[in-house]
Enzyme design. Structure first.
Site, mmCIF file in Angstrom:
data_model
loop_
_atom_site.group_PDB
_atom_site.id
_atom_site.type_symbol
_atom_site.label_atom_id
_atom_site.label_comp_id
_atom_site.label_asym_id
_atom_site.label_seq_id
_atom_site.Cartn_x
_atom_site.Cartn_y
_atom_site.Cartn_z
ATOM 1 N N SER A 136 -39.074 -10.901 -5.713
ATOM 2 C CA SER A 136 -37.817 -10.400 -5.934
ATOM 3 C C SER A 136 -37.462 -8.941 -5.497
ATOM 4 O O SER A 136 -36.618 -8.599 -5.319
ATOM 5 C CB SER A 136 -37.707 -10.917 -7.306
ATOM 6 O OG SER A 136 -37.447 -12.099 -7.552
ATOM 7 N N ASN A 138 -43.053 -16.454 -6.133
ATOM 8 C CA ASN A 138 -44.269 -15.885 -6.793
ATOM 9 C C ASN A 138 -45.041 -16.971 -7.343
ATOM 10 O O ASN A 138 -45.760 -16.844 -8.257
ATOM 11 C CB ASN A 138 -43.618 -15.143 -8.062
ATOM 12 C CG ASN A 138 -42.700 -13.819 -7.628
ATOM 13 O OD1 ASN A 138 -42.897 -13.456 -6.573
ATOM 14 N ND2 ASN A 138 -41.562 -13.817 -8.429
ATOM 15 N N ASP A 145 -27.309 -12.824 -7.159
ATOM 16 C CA ASP A 145 -28.271 -12.659 -8.145
ATOM 17 C C ASP A 145 -27.593 -12.922 -9.555
ATOM 18 O O ASP A 145 -26.661 -13.782 -9.715
ATOM 19 C CB ASP A 145 -28.874 -11.264 -8.108
ATOM 20 C CG ASP A 145 -30.266 -11.205 -8.595
ATOM 21 O OD1 ASP A 145 -30.687 -11.424 -9.702
ATOM 22 O OD2 ASP A 145 -31.188 -11.087 -7.733
ATOM 23 N N HIS A 156 -31.774 -8.416 -13.806
ATOM 24 C CA HIS A 156 -32.419 -8.620 -12.439
ATOM 25 C C HIS A 156 -31.396 -7.894 -11.307
ATOM 26 O O HIS A 156 -32.169 -7.437 -10.444
ATOM 27 C CB HIS A 156 -32.882 -10.048 -12.230
ATOM 28 C CG HIS A 156 -33.715 -10.390 -11.231
ATOM 29 N ND1 HIS A 156 -33.316 -10.591 -9.822
ATOM 30 C CD2 HIS A 156 -34.999 -10.336 -11.181
ATOM 31 C CE1 HIS A 156 -34.412 -10.819 -9.224
ATOM 32 N NE2 HIS A 156 -35.321 -10.862 -9.870
#
Length: 457
Positions: free
Chosen positions: A382, A288, A141, A189
């Site tokens: 996520s 998404n 990430d 994130h």
């Protein structure tokens, strides 16, 4: 008297032994800091160069750093222009551990963990017998924030394996490694994703995680804006696979990738295949993009892909909205209480969607400014992916030899099917809205930890 004499002899022997380590036969290379009696001149530098390599000069304070053999230290000290010389001394400046516990096993339940039957409402109320002990979860990430020690116990972060990769594509072309950049993220994130897996401290309140005793390996493959290149992701996957083949060969290793893009890169695919051959289990977000289809690498069949589900009671009005996330999801789990979000990517021909997990309004640490502790409610696949990565860690703790194919099969066969339909849900704005989904949005259904563990050998 004899005992005193023996003591003196022993101390003398120890002293001589200590001197021997820095004696004439010591060929170790040291960093030596040299303070001069006067200004640094070319003649002085040339003379010091006979004893080693000059690495740096600080003219303002008449100092030189030298890489030389330990046996030459005393000779350097004796030079007429040298005021002092000593080995370069180690300094540390790591933040203190502000989280006083090693894990959040006894922490507060949140609705998303209750939804997958890991916890029930309140503190110290886990509903499964496993906690992720002995399992490594690599989070590919953005890395972790500088302030990660305010959120996570240091014992849960494998700093010795943490790493950052950068470059690729339209940036540098080549992929490089920056070993320390992993803990200087500006995006947050990766920190939020990690919080779902192992839990976190919310201003001193312990919040439970799916696998609170798992060990996280932060692998930064996305830049400070939360984007990156498949070549960099591939490098991160291979790095973790090599860890599994080497120092972590006796431990289960899971990769979570809350990232994706519209196409599967050939190098990325090869990296996934290599990781699977080493026994690494890969979990990724579905994407998404709604009806536009899934993202990769999640859509690649050997990867366990996760859609985003929600609970109809997420935002049910309460008198104290500050604790809205500490809700009691009714037991047993009723599929009529859940839905698939409208943004969650649908499965298109040639793509593989496996299961769903909470990905709507999941609370966790998310800083917009360095040094400022904040918590945000995020939605997205996520956020769904780390729920399943955590479940996989629990499964792998129970059965260390769990294979990637076996894991995917168990998750799919035990998921609670969410038939196509519509739900009326509350929004955080005090209104209601209808959310609908079709058969291509749910995969096998909602993943739950208790059912997956019951089916694990």
């Amino acid at each position: 008297m004899r005992r005193s004499l023996l003591y003196v002899v022993l101390m003398l022997a120890l002293a001589l032994s200590s001197l021997g380590t820095m004696g004439a036969s010591d060929n170790r290379t040291l960093g030596i800091n040299v303070l001069l009696k006067g200004e640094v001149t070319d003649a002085v530098l040339a003379d010091l160069g006979q004893y080693g390599k000059v690495r740096d000069v600080i003219y303002e304070i008449h100092a030189v750093t030298l890489q030389a053999r330990a046996r030459d230290l005393e000779t350097i000290r004796a030079l007429p222009y040298v005021a002092a010389a000593n080995p370069d001394a180690e300094r540390t400046g790591a933040p203190i551990d502000t989280v006083a516990v090693e894990d959040f096993t006894d922490g507060l339940s949140t609705w998303n963990l209750d939804a997958i039957n890991v916890t029930d409402i309140g503190f110290n109320n886990r509903q499964v017998a496993y906690d992720g002990t002995g399992v490594y979860v690599a989070v590919l990430d953005t890395g972790l924030l500088d302030s990660w020690r305010q959120y996570f116990p240091q014992e849960r972060i494998a700093t010795q394996y943490a790493i950052s990769f950068g470059g690729g594509g339209g940036e540098q072309g080549y992929v490089s490694s920056q070993p320390n950049k992993w803990e200087h993220d500006q995006n947050s994130h990766g920190t939020h994703v990690t919080s779902t897996i192992i839990g976190y401290s919310l201003r001193g309140t312990p919040i439970n995680g799916v696998a609170p005793k798992a060990t996280i390996i932060p692998v930064k493959v996305l830049n400070q804006n939360g984007s990156g290149w498949s070549s960099v992701v591939a490098r991160g996957i291979v790095y973790v696979a090599d860890l599994k083949a080497g120092p972590l060969k006796d431990y289960p290793v899971v990769i979570n990738m809350s990232l994706g893009g519209p196409e599967l890169d050939a190098v990325e695919k090869a990296a996934i295949d290599y990781a699977i051959s080493q026994g690494v289990i890969l979990v990724a977000s579905a994407g998404n993009s709604g009806a536009a289809g899934m993202g990769y690498p999640g859509a690649y069949e050997p990867v366990i892909s996760v859609a985003a589900s929600g609970w109809v009671g997420e935002w049910t009005p309460l008198g104290n909205r500050a604790w809205w996330y500490n809700r009691n999801v009714p037991d047993p789990t009723n599929p009529a209480d859940f839905y698939i979000t409208d943004f969650s990517s649908r499965e298109l021909p040639g793509q593989d969607l496996d299961v769903a997990a909470p990905g709507s309004w999941v609370v966790g640490p998310y800083q917009l400014q360095s040094g400022k502790t904040s918590y945000y409610f995020l939605g997205g696949t996520s956020m769904a992916s780390p729920h399943v990565a955590g479940i996989v860690a629990l499964m792998a703790q129970k059965y260390n030899n769990l294979t990637p194919a076996q894991t995917e099969s168990i998750l799919e066969s035990t998921a609670i099917y969410l038939a196509p339909g519509c739900r009326n849900i509350y929004t955080p704005y005090g209104t209601t809205e209808e959310v609908c989904w079709d058969e291509y949005a749910t995969g096998a259904g909602l993943a739950t930890a208790d059912a997956a563990l019951a089916a694990t050998p």
